[in-house]
Design an enzyme around this catalytic site. Structure first.
Site, PDB file in Angstrom:
ATOM      1  N   LYS A 119      17.301 -10.581 -36.906  1.00 52.61           N
ATOM      2  CA  LYS A 119      17.791 -11.940 -37.109  1.00 52.61           C
ATOM      3  C   LYS A 119      19.115 -11.937 -37.856  1.00 52.61           C
ATOM      4  O   LYS A 119      20.002 -12.731 -37.563  1.00 52.61           O
ATOM      5  CB  LYS A 119      16.748 -12.759 -37.890  1.00 52.61           C
ATOM      6  CG  LYS A 119      15.530 -13.093 -37.066  1.00 52.61           C
ATOM      7  CD  LYS A 119      14.656 -14.141 -37.752  1.00 52.61           C
ATOM      8  CE  LYS A 119      13.897 -13.574 -38.926  1.00 52.61           C
ATOM      9  NZ  LYS A 119      12.905 -14.526 -39.465  1.00 52.61           N
ATOM     10  N   LYS A 145      17.653  -1.794 -34.423  1.00 54.36           N
ATOM     11  CA  LYS A 145      16.631  -2.742 -34.006  1.00 54.36           C
ATOM     12  C   LYS A 145      17.205  -4.158 -33.952  1.00 54.36           C
ATOM     13  O   LYS A 145      18.008  -4.539 -34.801  1.00 54.36           O
ATOM     14  CB  LYS A 145      15.475  -2.690 -35.014  1.00 54.36           C
ATOM     15  CG  LYS A 145      14.222  -3.422 -34.561  1.00 54.36           C
ATOM     16  CD  LYS A 145      13.083  -3.121 -35.519  1.00 54.36           C
ATOM     17  CE  LYS A 145      12.324  -4.391 -35.857  1.00 54.36           C
ATOM     18  NZ  LYS A 145      11.290  -4.166 -36.873  1.00 54.36           N
ATOM     19  N   LYS A 159      19.441  -4.798 -50.522  1.00 53.82           N
ATOM     20  CA  LYS A 159      19.914  -6.173 -50.665  1.00 53.82           C
ATOM     21  C   LYS A 159      20.664  -6.364 -51.978  1.00 53.82           C
ATOM     22  O   LYS A 159      21.633  -7.112 -52.042  1.00 53.82           O
ATOM     23  CB  LYS A 159      18.743  -7.149 -50.587  1.00 53.82           C
ATOM     24  CG  LYS A 159      18.205  -7.314 -49.176  1.00 53.82           C
ATOM     25  CD  LYS A 159      17.296  -8.528 -49.058  1.00 53.82           C
ATOM     26  CE  LYS A 159      16.828  -8.703 -47.622  1.00 53.82           C
ATOM     27  NZ  LYS A 159      15.919  -9.841 -47.466  1.00 53.82           N
TER      28      LYS A 159
END
Length: 337
Positions: free
Chosen positions: A206, A203, A122
């Site tokens: 969101k 996967k 991140k």
RNA sequence: AGGGGAGUAGCUCAAUUGGCAGAGCAACGGCCUCCAAAUCCGUAGGUUCAGGGUUCGAUUCCUUGCUCCCCUGCCA
């Protein structure tokens, strides 16, 4: 004051979700439905992690965050989480979390934090990195340890963070006296790992769903959206379903069908072997719509009565505070503040 | 810390002396296909890092701040 089921001997499980993005069918199959099924077996705490959602402040919009937190709580209840049996609460309603996070953070060497792959990932994407992004694991450790949780249901991506929780608990115990039990990963028996419809090699997530419209089926999607997404799902150049060596995309569709229809593999095989992919997709649309319809209906009922949701969250916060404040008081005494 | 460079669509980058901010890829939609992919057609996408200044007019010039990269120094 503490309800009887909270003082029972059932093992404590803490689950957290960030109220960012929207819950999708992968969340439902991989997590929510499993929690609902195991609701009686554990003392469950469901935390809406809205403080964690602040780690990238540029992405925060106050009104949206407020609304998302309620939406997620309502969806949990709509999916079958029973607020009488389990504790559903907002992280920000329990001040002991950040308080305890400070104390634990002081026990965490910088190196542990800098090593976290999620942080590195991140931080490399963000143009500005706040210190909260680095300290994230301290707050997460506090979330878990505040309830002296025995189990935490996490995916592989969160394993590293759970390890740091155990490490800091151990270090605290060493420095200030044995106090925290070491939490363990709660393995999901189903193990259903749903992949993205547009890319079956990753996967379902969101964050990707926000960038790619056809990536995931959201729990609140309307039937025509569900149909469009499933019909556009990636398959392969083959012409009929072969269960044994199905390509990732087709395998994912079969897995979805099998899980949502609650049929065993043999039956699914008999139903689709040799059929075209379009046939499988249309059947899957029906199943998904049928599964989501009652959830959406329940969700709408909850939204129709905002007072009820307020009550649920207030009640959850009261129960959570009772437990967390006890832990915090013990910890303060141990460290001498 | 000092010097230099950079910051424009989700990504990589354009934009003439200061004159309507564009392209490729990605995305989204349509045709096709059992479905998907590929091709083709179409659509959308922007506080030009932020604040201030000069100007009729600023992505462009000046100034301050922020972030990143390179070099040098400092610290061990």
């Amino acid at each position: 004051m503490v309800p009887t089921q909270l003082s029972s001997k059932r093992k404590t499980v803490l689950s957290g979700v960030q109220p960012t993005g929207t819950l999708h069918i992968g969340n439902y199959i991989g997590a929510l439905s499993v929690w609902v099924a195991n609701q009686q077996s554990y003392r469950n705490l469901f935390m809406i992690a809205n403080l964690h959602a602040l780690t990238i402040p540029e992405a925060v919009k106050a009104e949206s965050l407020r609304q998302k937190a309620r939406e997620v709580a309502a969806l949990y209840v709509a999916c079958g989480i029973d607020p009488e049996q389990s504790v559903v609460f907002l992280q920000s309603d329990v001040p002991a979390h950040p308080y305890l996070a400070w104390i634990l953070g002081c026990c965490i060497p910088l190196g542990w934090l800098e090593r976290m792959t999620q942080y590195k990932s991140k931080a490399s994407q963000a143009d500005t990195v706040g210190s909260g992004l680095l300290n994230y694991p301290a707050l997460q450790a506090a979330d878990i340890l505040a309830y002296r949780a025995d189990f935490v249901p996490v995916g592989d991506d969160q394993n590293q963070h759970l390890e740091i929780t155990r490490d800091v608990a151990q270090r605290f115990n060493h420095l200030f006296g044995e106090y925290f039990p070491l939490p363990e990963t709660l393995n999901r028996s189903s193990g259903a790992r749903i992949m993205g419809l547009d890319d079956p090699t990753v996967k379902m997530s969101k964050s990707l769903a926000e960038k790619h419209r056809n990536h995931a089926i959201m729990l609140l999607d309307k039937p025509n959206e569900i149909k469009r997404k499933i019909m556009s799902a990636t398959t392969d150049s083959g012409s009929e379903v072969h269960i044994e060596d199905a390509s990732p995309g087709v395998h994912n569709l079969l897995l979805l069908y099998e899980t949502l229809s609650a049929q065993d593999r043999a039956r699914v095989q008999a139903q689709f072997a040799g059929k075209g992919y379009g046939y499988l997709k249309k059947a899957l649309v029906d199943v998904v719509v049928a599964v989501l319809q009652p959830i959406q209906s329940a969700y709408n009922d909850i939204l129709a009565d905002p007072q009820r949701l307020d009550d649920i969250l207030q009640d959850g916060a009261a129960k959570a505070n009772t437990i967390a404040n006890k832990t915090l008081a013990d910890v303060r005494r141990l460290v001498g503040v």
